[in-house]
Design a protein around this motif. Structure first.
Motif, PDB file in Angstrom:
ATOM      1  N   ALA A  74       0.827  -1.205   0.000  1.00 23.08           N
ATOM      2  CA  ALA A  74       0.000   0.000   0.000  1.00 23.08           C
ATOM      3  C   ALA A  74       0.863   1.258   0.000  1.00 23.08           C
ATOM      4  CB  ALA A  74      -0.927  -0.006   1.210  1.00 23.08           C
ATOM      5  N   ALA A  75       1.984   1.197   0.730  1.00 22.90           N
ATOM      6  CA  ALA A  75       2.880   2.353   0.794  1.00 22.90           C
ATOM      7  C   ALA A  75       3.555   2.616  -0.545  1.00 22.90           C
ATOM      8  CB  ALA A  75       3.931   2.137   1.872  1.00 22.90           C
ATOM      9  N   ALA A  76       3.784   1.558  -1.307  1.00 22.51           N
ATOM     10  CA  ALA A  76       4.475   1.685  -2.593  1.00 22.51           C
ATOM     11  C   ALA A  76       3.519   1.919  -3.748  1.00 22.51           C
ATOM     12  CB  ALA A  76       5.304   0.436  -2.865  1.00 22.51           C
ATOM     13  N   GLY A  77       2.230   1.974  -3.443  1.00 22.12           N
ATOM     14  CA  GLY A  77       1.236   2.019  -4.512  1.00 22.12           C
ATOM     15  C   GLY A  77       0.974   3.367  -5.127  1.00 22.12           C
ATOM     16  N   GLY A  78       1.619   4.420  -4.651  1.00 22.10           N
ATOM     17  CA  GLY A  78       1.402   5.743  -5.240  1.00 22.10           C
ATOM     18  C   GLY A  78       0.039   6.300  -4.908  1.00 22.10           C
ATOM     19  N   ASP A  79      -0.955   6.030  -5.743  1.00 27.70           N
ATOM     20  CA  ASP A  79      -2.323   6.538  -5.542  1.00 27.70           C
ATOM     21  C   ASP A  79      -3.179   5.538  -4.766  1.00 27.70           C
ATOM     22  OD1 ASP A  79      -1.721   8.849  -6.967  1.00 27.70           O
ATOM     23  OD2 ASP A  79      -2.245   7.912  -8.888  1.00 27.70           O
ATOM     24  N   GLY A  80      -2.551   4.727  -3.932  1.00 25.93           N
ATOM     25  CA  GLY A  80      -3.265   3.708  -3.178  1.00 25.93           C
ATOM     26  C   GLY A  80      -3.978   4.267  -1.963  1.00 25.93           C
ATOM     27  N   PRO A  81      -4.296   3.405  -0.991  1.00 28.97           N
ATOM     28  CA  PRO A  81      -5.030   3.836   0.211  1.00 28.97           C
ATOM     29  C   PRO A  81      -4.331   4.958   0.959  1.00 28.97           C
ATOM     30  CG  PRO A  81      -4.885   1.440   0.075  1.00 28.97           C
ATOM     31  CD  PRO A  81      -3.971   1.980  -0.978  1.00 28.97           C
ATOM     32  N   VAL A  82      -5.129   5.891   1.479  1.00 32.58           N
ATOM     33  CA  VAL A  82      -4.591   7.035   2.219  1.00 32.58           C
ATOM     34  C   VAL A  82      -4.342   6.670   3.676  1.00 32.58           C
ATOM     35  CG1 VAL A  82      -5.068   9.399   2.968  1.00 32.58           C
ATOM     36  CG2 VAL A  82      -5.732   8.659   0.675  1.00 32.58           C
ATOM     37  N   THR A  83      -5.199   5.823   4.237  1.00 26.22           N
ATOM     38  CA  THR A  83      -5.063   5.397   5.624  1.00 26.22           C
ATOM     39  C   THR A  83      -5.023   3.878   5.698  1.00 26.22           C
ATOM     40  OG1 THR A  83      -7.438   5.218   6.069  1.00 26.22           O
ATOM     41  CG2 THR A  83      -6.429   7.397   6.339  1.00 26.22           C
ATOM     42  N   LEU A  84      -4.574   3.361   6.849  1.00 27.86           N
ATOM     43  CA  LEU A  84      -4.543   1.905   7.023  1.00 27.86           C
ATOM     44  C   LEU A  84      -5.936   1.296   7.013  1.00 27.86           C
ATOM     45  CD1 LEU A  84      -1.757   1.347   9.695  1.00 27.86           C
ATOM     46  CD2 LEU A  84      -1.624   1.024   7.239  1.00 27.86           C
TER      47      LEU A  84
END
Length: 213
Positions: A74-84
């Motif tokens: 998720a951290a490496a996804g760029g436009d991925g999830p903003v929060t956990l």
């Protein structure tokens, strides 16, 4: 190591986990992963229908348990999830650490595995998080032949209606973040019947509880 019916869930759990608020960004947590296997996500009772017992240091409740790989992705996804809380993950179960495998598997909590649950977060008697049990340990126990189910009697669910799981009142529970678009409410389920899926408890609009995005 062979799992016996009287073995506690905690005896086969891992202590390799971090705890963090549901509002934390994946990239913030990814930098702290080190060699931890799991990230236990916490929220307050303002964020959902959270029955059971808090497991965080400030009265927060366990709402999810992510693998380190899921957080890193998720951290490496760029436009991925903003929060956990937005990171896709199966529901997790919260249980008392001194619950035995036999107690868990003879009672209604075993139905929570039908949610696709991958982890059981364990609380000690002071409501502190003591470990994370991968569900594969429960599956290994059930497949080993060590488990002998109790006879089916005394109610529509068999003896599970009368079976008492020792430990903290109100546990085990599954924590399910509703993935219905625009919802995100955290629901708590004491059991799960896939033939009769429950409704989400969001007062803003009636809809079935959606466990997958």
């Amino acid at each position: 190591m062979t799992i016996q019916p009287g073995s506690t869930l905690l005896s086969h759990a891992t202590g390799s986990f971090l705890t963090t608020p549901a509002s934390a960004a994946p990239d913030q947590v990814a930098g702290r992963l080190d060699r931890h296997r799991f990230v236990v996500v916490l929220a307050t009772d303002r964020d959902g229908d959270l029955g059971g017992d808090p497991g965080g240091p400030d009265g927060e409740f366990v709402v999810a348990c992510l693998t380190a790989e899921a957080v890193a992705a998720a951290a490496a996804g760029g436009d991925g999830p903003v929060t956990l809380a937005e990171v896709p993950a199966p529901p997790c179960v919260v249980a008392a650490g001194r619950t035995t495998f036999a107690e868990f598997c003879d009672g209604l909590p075993v139905t929570l595995l039908d949610l696709g649950t991958e982890t059981v977060v364990l609380l000690d008697d002071r409501r502190r998080i003591g470990g994370v049990l991968p569900v594969e340990a429960v599956q290994r126990y059930l497949g080993s032949g060590a488990h002998v189910p109790e006879p089916s009697e005394m109610g529509p669910h068999g003896s599970s209606d009368d079976h008492v799981v020792h430990g903290l009142p109100g546990l085990p529970l599954a924590r399910v973040i509703c993935r219905e678009p625009g919802c995100g409410l955290i629901n708590s389920l004491p059991y799960f019947d896939p033939d009769q899926p429950p409704y989400c408890r969001n007062p803003a609009g009636r809809h079935l509880l959606r466990t997958e995005a």
